[in-house]
Design an enzyme around this catalytic site. Structure first.
Site, short mmCIF file in Angstrom:
data_model
loop_
_atom_site.label_atom_id
_atom_site.label_comp_id
_atom_site.label_asym_id
_atom_site.label_seq_id
_atom_site.Cartn_x
_atom_site.Cartn_y
_atom_site.Cartn_z
N SER A 167 0.86 -1.19 0.00
CA SER A 167 0.00 0.00 0.00
C SER A 167 0.89 1.24 0.00
O SER A 167 2.09 1.14 0.30
CB SER A 167 -0.85 -0.03 1.29
OG SER A 167 -1.34 1.25 1.63
N TYR A 173 -3.39 -1.14 9.88
CA TYR A 173 -3.26 -1.38 8.43
C TYR A 173 -1.89 -0.90 7.96
O TYR A 173 -1.17 -1.59 7.24
CB TYR A 173 -4.37 -0.63 7.69
CG TYR A 173 -4.45 -0.87 6.21
CD1 TYR A 173 -3.65 -0.15 5.32
CD2 TYR A 173 -5.35 -1.79 5.68
CE1 TYR A 173 -3.73 -0.35 3.96
CE2 TYR A 173 -5.45 -1.99 4.30
CZ TYR A 173 -4.64 -1.26 3.46
OH TYR A 173 -4.72 -1.46 2.09
C1 GCO Z 1 -7.33 4.28 3.80
C2 GCO Z 1 -7.36 3.40 2.57
C3 GCO Z 1 -5.93 3.05 2.16
C4 GCO Z 1 -5.96 2.48 0.75
C5 GCO Z 1 -4.61 2.08 0.22
C6 GCO Z 1 -3.74 3.26 -0.03
O1 GCO Z 1 -8.20 4.16 4.66
O2 GCO Z 1 -6.42 5.14 3.85
O3 GCO Z 1 -8.11 2.23 2.82
O4 GCO Z 1 -5.41 2.17 3.09
O5 GCO Z 1 -6.81 1.37 0.70
O6 GCO Z 1 -4.00 1.17 1.07
O7 GCO Z 1 -2.54 2.81 -0.64
#
Ligand code: GCO
Length: 256
Positions: A147, A160
């Site tokens: 990401s 994440y």
């Molecule tokens: C968020 C998004 C990101 C994108 C992606 C960006 O909430 O910022 O979900 O996580 O999905 O990963 O590269």
């Protein structure tokens, strides 16, 4: 340049989390390049529907329903592949979830759930696939989906971000240990892509404006725009590329 470099005929690709979204697009793109594909998800109906759509496109598709974060389920899935004669040459660790909440309010159970699905699962599935690649002695390809947050943090998506940063380093750890077996492990770092997971963001005018102002392409990416990089990293064209991350982000990380 020979197009056979990008030819995936004769290869079998497992794409985790591929019943929809980016995963489905990658499974379709790898299939269109000649690979037989295994669709994975936790919902049988969604997996069966995705397999049927891929087969309608003339792609050799199989389905496998298992939770990538469940070690026993992963082992059982690979034992089933063994019984079916499905030899995975290409693994795309795509499965992922999102949880948006400030860390000060974040419950550790939510933290752990994201880490388990977005990072530990890539290790669990990668280890089972690599054990078989090593035993077969003909190498293999692992493509871990990172990401923008593999490189830079955004507030309210800490687990994440940490998981995706770990994904970048997991590819390097896999390269460090498995390059000797002719396994190449690399990452793709998608920018902000139009997917179900991001619907709430796309529909938020302020967030939508921020995404468009933050990358020089001035737009969201489309899932199919990730396919070329996935085919490259799944093919002989990348046999001397290992431990790298390729950002497909409209130039976001390249400019101030
Ligand atoms: C968020 C998004 C990101 C994108 C992606 C960006 O909430 O910022 O979900 O996580 O999905 O990963 O590269």
């Amino acid at each position: 340049m020979s197009t056979t470099l990008f030819d995936l005929n004769g290869r079998t690709a497992l794409v985790t989390g591929s019943a929809r979204g980016i995963g489905y697009c990658l499974a379709e793109g790898l299939g269109a390049a000649g690979a037989a594909v295994i669709v994975n998800g936790r919902q049988a109906a969604a997996v069966e529907d995705a397999v049927a759509r891929l087969r309608d496109r003339g792609i050799a598709a199989h389905g496998s329903v298992f939770d990538v974060a469940d070690e026993a389920a992963v082992a059982a899935a690979f034992q089933a592949f063994d019984r079916q004669g499905l030899e995975i040459d290409v693994l795309v660790n795509n499965a992922g979830i999102q949880h948006r909440q400030p860390m000060l309010e974040l419950d550790v159970k939510d933290w752990q759930r994201v880490i388990d699905t977005n990072l530990t699962a890539a290790f669990l599935v990668g280890r089972e696939a690599a054990r078989r690649m090593v035993a077969r002695g003909r190498g293999g390809k692992i493509v871990n989906i990172g990401s923008l947050t593999s490189e830079a943090a955004r507030a309210t998506v800490a687990p994440y971000t940490v998981a995706k940063g770990g994904i970048k380093m997991l590819s390097r750890a896999m390269a460090a240990e498995w390059a000797q077996f002719n396994i190449q492990a690399n990452s793709i770092g998608p920018g902000y892509i139009l997917t179900d997971m991001n619907t709430a963001l796309v529909n938020n005018p302020q967030f939508d404006a921020w995404v468009k102002a933050s990358n020089p392409a001035q737009r969201w990416g489309k899932p199919e725009e990730l396919v070329g990089t996935a085919v490259y990293l799944a093919s002989a064209a990348s046999d001397y590329v290992n431990g790298q991350i390729i950002y497909v982000d409209g130039g976001w990380l390249a400019v101030l």
